[in-house]
Structure formats: structure tokens, C-alpha cells
Design a protein around this motif. Sequence first.
Motif, PDB file in Angstrom:
ATOM      1  N   HIS A   8      52.674  -9.334  45.898  1.00 54.99           N
ATOM      2  CA  HIS A   8      51.530 -10.228  45.663  1.00 54.99           C
ATOM      3  C   HIS A   8      50.775  -9.860  44.388  1.00 54.99           C
ATOM      4  O   HIS A   8      50.493 -10.701  43.544  1.00 54.99           O
ATOM      5  CB  HIS A   8      50.602 -10.165  46.879  1.00 54.99           C
ATOM      6  CG  HIS A   8      49.467 -11.148  46.821  1.00 54.99           C
ATOM      7  ND1 HIS A   8      49.658 -12.507  46.907  1.00 54.99           N
ATOM      8  CD2 HIS A   8      48.139 -10.951  46.673  1.00 54.99           C
ATOM      9  CE1 HIS A   8      48.490 -13.120  46.833  1.00 54.99           C
ATOM     10  NE2 HIS A   8      47.554 -12.195  46.696  1.00 54.99           N
ATOM     11  N   GLY A   9      50.461  -8.576  44.216  1.00 54.94           N
ATOM     12  CA  GLY A   9      49.706  -8.158  43.040  1.00 54.94           C
ATOM     13  C   GLY A   9      50.519  -8.198  41.769  1.00 54.94           C
ATOM     14  O   GLY A   9      50.004  -8.429  40.685  1.00 54.94           O
ATOM     15  N   LYS A  12      50.489 -11.663  39.910  1.00 57.63           N
ATOM     16  CA  LYS A  12      49.280 -11.912  39.118  1.00 57.63           C
ATOM     17  C   LYS A  12      49.382 -11.233  37.760  1.00 57.63           C
ATOM     18  O   LYS A  12      49.073 -11.835  36.724  1.00 57.63           O
ATOM     19  CB  LYS A  12      48.046 -11.413  39.869  1.00 57.63           C
ATOM     20  CG  LYS A  12      46.742 -11.705  39.137  1.00 57.63           C
ATOM     21  CD  LYS A  12      45.546 -11.285  39.981  1.00 57.63           C
ATOM     22  CE  LYS A  12      44.245 -11.633  39.251  1.00 57.63           C
ATOM     23  NZ  LYS A  12      43.049 -11.242  40.060  1.00 57.63           N
ATOM     24  N   LEU A  15      51.889 -13.102  35.624  1.00 59.31           N
ATOM     25  CA  LEU A  15      51.321 -14.367  35.134  1.00 59.31           C
ATOM     26  C   LEU A  15      50.430 -14.116  33.922  1.00 59.31           C
ATOM     27  O   LEU A  15      50.440 -14.899  32.960  1.00 59.31           O
ATOM     28  CB  LEU A  15      50.519 -15.049  36.242  1.00 59.31           C
ATOM     29  CG  LEU A  15      51.317 -15.604  37.421  1.00 59.31           C
ATOM     30  CD1 LEU A  15      50.383 -16.000  38.559  1.00 59.31           C
ATOM     31  CD2 LEU A  15      52.180 -16.791  37.009  1.00 59.31           C
ATOM     32  N   PRO A  47      51.344 -19.859  40.950  1.00 57.06           N
ATOM     33  CA  PRO A  47      50.176 -19.390  40.205  1.00 57.06           C
ATOM     34  C   PRO A  47      48.839 -19.744  40.859  1.00 57.06           C
ATOM     35  O   PRO A  47      47.837 -19.043  40.661  1.00 57.06           O
ATOM     36  CB  PRO A  47      50.313 -20.089  38.843  1.00 57.06           C
ATOM     37  CG  PRO A  47      51.766 -20.362  38.718  1.00 57.06           C
ATOM     38  CD  PRO A  47      52.226 -20.675  40.099  1.00 57.06           C
ATOM     39  N   ARG A  49      47.935 -19.369  43.755  1.00 52.53           N
ATOM     40  CA  ARG A  49      47.484 -18.348  44.699  1.00 52.53           C
ATOM     41  C   ARG A  49      46.511 -17.387  44.027  1.00 52.53           C
ATOM     42  O   ARG A  49      45.754 -16.690  44.700  1.00 52.53           O
ATOM     43  CB  ARG A  49      48.681 -17.560  45.243  1.00 52.53           C
ATOM     44  CG  ARG A  49      49.718 -18.394  45.971  1.00 52.53           C
ATOM     45  CD  ARG A  49      50.940 -17.551  46.283  1.00 52.53           C
ATOM     46  NE  ARG A  49      52.082 -18.382  46.658  1.00 52.53           N
ATOM     47  CZ  ARG A  49      53.342 -17.954  46.660  1.00 52.53           C
ATOM     48  NH1 ARG A  49      53.616 -16.704  46.306  1.00 52.53           N
ATOM     49  NH2 ARG A  49      54.333 -18.768  47.013  1.00 52.53           N
ATOM     50  N   HIS A  50      46.554 -17.350  42.708  1.00 57.08           N
ATOM     51  CA  HIS A  50      45.729 -16.398  41.960  1.00 57.08           C
ATOM     52  C   HIS A  50      44.726 -17.071  41.030  1.00 57.08           C
ATOM     53  O   HIS A  50      43.671 -16.499  40.751  1.00 57.08           O
ATOM     54  CB  HIS A  50      46.630 -15.479  41.136  1.00 57.08           C
ATOM     55  CG  HIS A  50      47.637 -14.727  41.952  1.00 57.08           C
ATOM     56  ND1 HIS A  50      47.305 -13.613  42.696  1.00 57.08           N
ATOM     57  CD2 HIS A  50      48.962 -14.940  42.165  1.00 57.08           C
ATOM     58  CE1 HIS A  50      48.386 -13.162  43.320  1.00 57.08           C
ATOM     59  NE2 HIS A  50      49.403 -13.949  43.012  1.00 57.08           N
ATOM     60  N   PHE A  51      45.046 -18.257  40.541  1.00 52.45           N
ATOM     61  CA  PHE A  51      44.191 -18.944  39.574  1.00 52.45           C
ATOM     62  C   PHE A  51      44.083 -20.415  39.945  1.00 52.45           C
ATOM     63  O   PHE A  51      45.104 -21.067  40.168  1.00 52.45           O
ATOM     64  CB  PHE A  51      44.763 -18.804  38.158  1.00 52.45           C
ATOM     65  CG  PHE A  51      45.053 -17.377  37.765  1.00 52.45           C
ATOM     66  CD1 PHE A  51      44.027 -16.511  37.435  1.00 52.45           C
ATOM     67  CD2 PHE A  51      46.362 -16.895  37.749  1.00 52.45           C
ATOM     68  CE1 PHE A  51      44.292 -15.186  37.087  1.00 52.45           C
ATOM     69  CE2 PHE A  51      46.638 -15.585  37.408  1.00 52.45           C
ATOM     70  CZ  PHE A  51      45.597 -14.722  37.076  1.00 52.45           C
ATOM     71  N   LEU A  57      43.103 -18.617  34.367  1.00 54.06           N
ATOM     72  CA  LEU A  57      44.138 -17.700  33.891  1.00 54.06           C
ATOM     73  C   LEU A  57      43.822 -17.217  32.479  1.00 54.06           C
ATOM     74  O   LEU A  57      43.993 -16.034  32.159  1.00 54.06           O
ATOM     75  CB  LEU A  57      45.509 -18.378  33.919  1.00 54.06           C
ATOM     76  CG  LEU A  57      46.681 -17.580  33.311  1.00 54.06           C
ATOM     77  CD1 LEU A  57      46.804 -16.201  33.939  1.00 54.06           C
ATOM     78  CD2 LEU A  57      47.986 -18.352  33.461  1.00 54.06           C
ATOM     79  N   ALA A  60      41.344 -14.499  32.606  1.00 54.45           N
ATOM     80  CA  ALA A  60      41.979 -13.268  33.064  1.00 54.45           C
ATOM     81  C   ALA A  60      42.777 -12.611  31.936  1.00 54.45           C
ATOM     82  O   ALA A  60      42.784 -11.380  31.791  1.00 54.45           O
ATOM     83  CB  ALA A  60      42.891 -13.558  34.258  1.00 54.45           C
TER      84      ALA A  60
END
Length: 202
Positions: A8-9, A12, A15, A47, A49-51, A57, A60
Motif C-alpha cells: 500500500h505505501g 504512493k 506514484l 492512484p 486510493r492516495h490522491f 499528487l 505531494a
Amino acid sequence: MPNKSYHHGDLKAELIRTGLKLLDQEGYEAFSLRKVAKACNVSQTAPYRHFKNKDELIIAIAMEAMGAFNECLQKAVDQHPDNPKKQLTEMGIAYIHFFVENPEYLRLLFLSDMRYKMNEYFCAHPEYFQNDHPFQTFFQTIERYKAAVPSSNQSLGKAELMLFSWGLVHGISILIANKEIPLEGDYLSMVRKIVESEKFLD
């Protein structure tokens, strides 16, 4: 082609890394989460799921760049805890080296249209950096140097020294990173000679 398997990490982080390359190549308008997903070989929904969107993004990516930049400057400063002049010169050399070796960061933070959007976001969210902002590291080093040098020996005030020293290393960074001038051999040796010979550091 099968999708890559990411923790999972890890996705990110991937990406962000891949997003930086695509953003540098395509610019803001053509950039999309869909293209980043394709380049990472994951589903188009992964993507999200994170942004929530491409702007998130990009922020980040910018934070990753600023963090790496600050770490580089702070490392140079920490090597000379009792010598503010050496801190300032080594930080200047580190500044140039960082952007010459990472020109995509230079373009993102200083030469792209996205810098205005990023500046607005960071001004609205100062908590993201606190004491870890690269320009705060730069200014604090200037202040330590000014405090250590007797006022009778100082040719420039603090604001003038900030502008001059920042302009010097930033200009050199752009010229070398963009290959505006032909250089042969070890550019860092040349840079060190210039920065250490500057007469504005009394």
C-alpha cells in the motif's frame, strides 16, 4: 501486461516518483492520474486510493522535492556546526549540486507554471514545513553568519546578503542544469572556487 504488485505505501511512493517524471515531460495540462497509473502499470483507479485529483499528487511531488532539497542543505550546514561562514559556502555548493543533479526538481519548483499553484498551497498550509523548509534553512544560515561577523567587517546587510548569495547559487544552478554554457571537467570544482572566492563574505 500484468500489474505490478505494490504494498500500500509503496504505490504512493511510486506514484510520486513516476509522477515527477511525467509532470516534467508533459506539463500541467497534459498531466493526469490516468497517465501516471499507466506508467506505473496499475489500474486507472489505483492512484485515487492516495490522491483525489492530479493537483493533490502534484503537491505531494512538490513536498517530496522540497524535503529532499532541505535535507541536502541541512546536511551541508550540519557538517560545520561551529563555522557559520563555512556553513554558508558549503550550503551554496550543495544548492548548486542538488539542482544540477536533479534538474526536474529545479524545473518543478522554479521554472514551471505550477510553482504559483504550489506557492499558494504552501502559504495556506505552513504546518507542512515548520522548521524543515529549505528557504528557512537558507535564511537561518545567513542570520548565523551575520551574527558571527563583527558589524564593522560586514560589507552587506542581511537582506542584501540573502539576495546576493541566493541569486549567485540559483543563477549558476540554472546555467549549468540547462546547459546554457559549455562546461568540461568537474563542474563542482569550478563552483567551489567561485563560491569560496566571493568577496561579499568578509
